[in-house]
Design an enzyme around this catalytic site. Structure first.
Site, short mmCIF file in Angstrom:
data_model
loop_
_atom_site.label_atom_id
_atom_site.label_comp_id
_atom_site.label_asym_id
_atom_site.label_seq_id
_atom_site.Cartn_x
_atom_site.Cartn_y
_atom_site.Cartn_z
N CYS A 156 0.92 -1.10 -0.12
CA CYS A 156 0.01 0.07 0.01
C CYS A 156 0.87 1.33 -0.05
O CYS A 156 0.27 2.48 -0.11
CB CYS A 156 -0.85 -0.05 1.32
SG CYS A 156 -2.41 -1.23 1.30
N SER A 157 2.32 1.33 0.21
CA SER A 157 3.15 2.25 -0.10
C SER A 157 3.65 2.39 -1.17
O SER A 157 4.51 3.36 -1.57
CB SER A 157 3.93 2.40 1.36
OG SER A 157 3.28 2.76 2.35
#
Length: 373
Positions: A156-157
């Site tokens: 998710c980053s």
């Protein structure tokens, strides 16, 4: 050191939408089917009966109301419960490349650039549909960009970490203009038979152009003032899918090969890390949270976002301060904060500050302080 701006952004929204009600009806039909088939084992206690889901439960737990998918066929069929995505010949553009190019073209248009102006393409997302050749190199060839290209995965980053990589490449002189593309094809990794996660993800693609400030002619440009990345290993958000799975045929398709998480542990462990991460960055940059016009936060769970906002800014914060897009798009892995940025930056004036922030599996946290040019 070269100063760097984000000069354009793009968003590709897939053609199909799936509502909570549709997902719940499909899942509950599966529950009825499972419980009937295993009635004897359930009665003896050797198998646990499955519980129903509901749209109310989903919205309260996550804030999600719907999601977009590239392929809807198969998802709602209780005998299939996954998107039926046909394999493509190697000479045909991949689905992730198609998604990424659509978002990239929007970003280039906003930045007043053409593909020939780009000398680095970074494709960053939670999953790529193959190991190699890199999706980024496929997009490079299809769009006609120059220089080099590569894929990177940080769950998710991925988007924020890729922007930091782009900034560092420009500051270091290895690139002048970078396309960061996030083709988040997440629906194939959803376990639609898991009550706790069948509703979480949606497909989407986002893109941003990152370039040297002196080269930019865009009226949409934001100066990159500060970046900060952090990782800390955890198995609480996990997907075990990979090419090694085929070497253990008995376990190659077990549920752990799809997305799964221990949500309560994630909430308890990750949120303090996020606040500490941001507090450290703000202290180093001598910025107070209330100076930000907008927070473009990761879009995984509305309760996590509300907690972060309250911790930074206190109570009674206007919803426009930290806009939510996951109600429509669901969790789109790394693309969520970029969607929020793309949709909610048009009212910025010169000097206004914004925060782009991601957090998720890894654990990983990425944050970028932006100032409108």
């Amino acid at each position: 050191m070269n100063k760097v701006v984000i000069s354009g952004s793009g968003l590709y929204t897939p053609p199909y939408s799936v509502s909570n009600d549709e997902l719940v009806n499909s899942y509950n039909s599966y529950v009825d089917q499972f419980n009937l088939e295993h009635a004897n084992d359930i009665e003896t206690g050797s198998t646990q009966a499955l519980a129903y889901s509901s749209s109310e439960f989903i919205e309260k737990a996550s804030g999600i109301k719907s999601r977009y998918v590239m392929v809807k066929d198969g998802i709602l069929d209780t005998n299939i419960m996954m998107p039926l995505i046909a394999d493509k010949p190697s000479e045909v553009l991949s689905m992730q490349a198609e998604m990424g190019i659509a978002a990239a073209n929007q970003a280039l248009q906003q930045a007043n650039l053409t593909s020939e102006d780009i000398d680095l393409v970074i494709v960053a997302c939670a999953y790529t549909q193959r190991a190699y050749p890199a999706i980024a190199i496929e997009i490079q060839q299809a769009m006609g960009t120059k220089g080099f290209a590569y894929d990177m995965l940080v769950a998710c980053s991925s988007a924020t970490f890729a922007i930091v990589n782009a900034v560092n490449a420009i500051r270091g002189g290895t690139a002048n203009r970078v396309l960061v593309i996030n083709p988040e094809l997440t629906s194939p990794q959803i376990n639609f038979r898991d009550r706790d996660s069948h509703f979480i993800f949606g497909d989407v693609a986002t893109a941003v152009v990152v370039e040297r400030e002196e080269l930019s002619t865009s009226t949409h440009a934001f100066n990159v003032l500060s970046t900060r990345c952090f990782t800390d290993y955890s198995s609480n958000i996990r997907s075990n899918f990979g090419f090694v799975n085929r070497c253990d045929p008995e376990n190659a398709t077990t549920a752990d090969k799809l997305f799964h998480q221990q949500g309560r542990k994630v909430f308890k462990e990750l949120l303090p890390m996020i606040y500490h991460h941001l507090d450290t960055q703000f202290t180093q940059e001598q910025i107070k949270p209330e100076e930000f016009k907008r927070l473009w936060l990761h879009q995984a769970n509305i309760n996590m976002n509300l907690f972060v906002v309250k911790k930074l800014l206190g109570d009674n914060v206007e919803p426009t301060k930290a806009p939510i897009v996951l109600d429509e798009y669901a969790n789109t892995a790394s693309a969520g904060s970029i969607i929020a940025f793309h949709k909610f930056n048009q009212d910025f004036k010169t000097g206004d500050l914004g925060l782009l922030c991601s957090f998720g599996a890894g654990y990983s946290i990425g944050s970028i302080v932006l100032e409108k040019c």
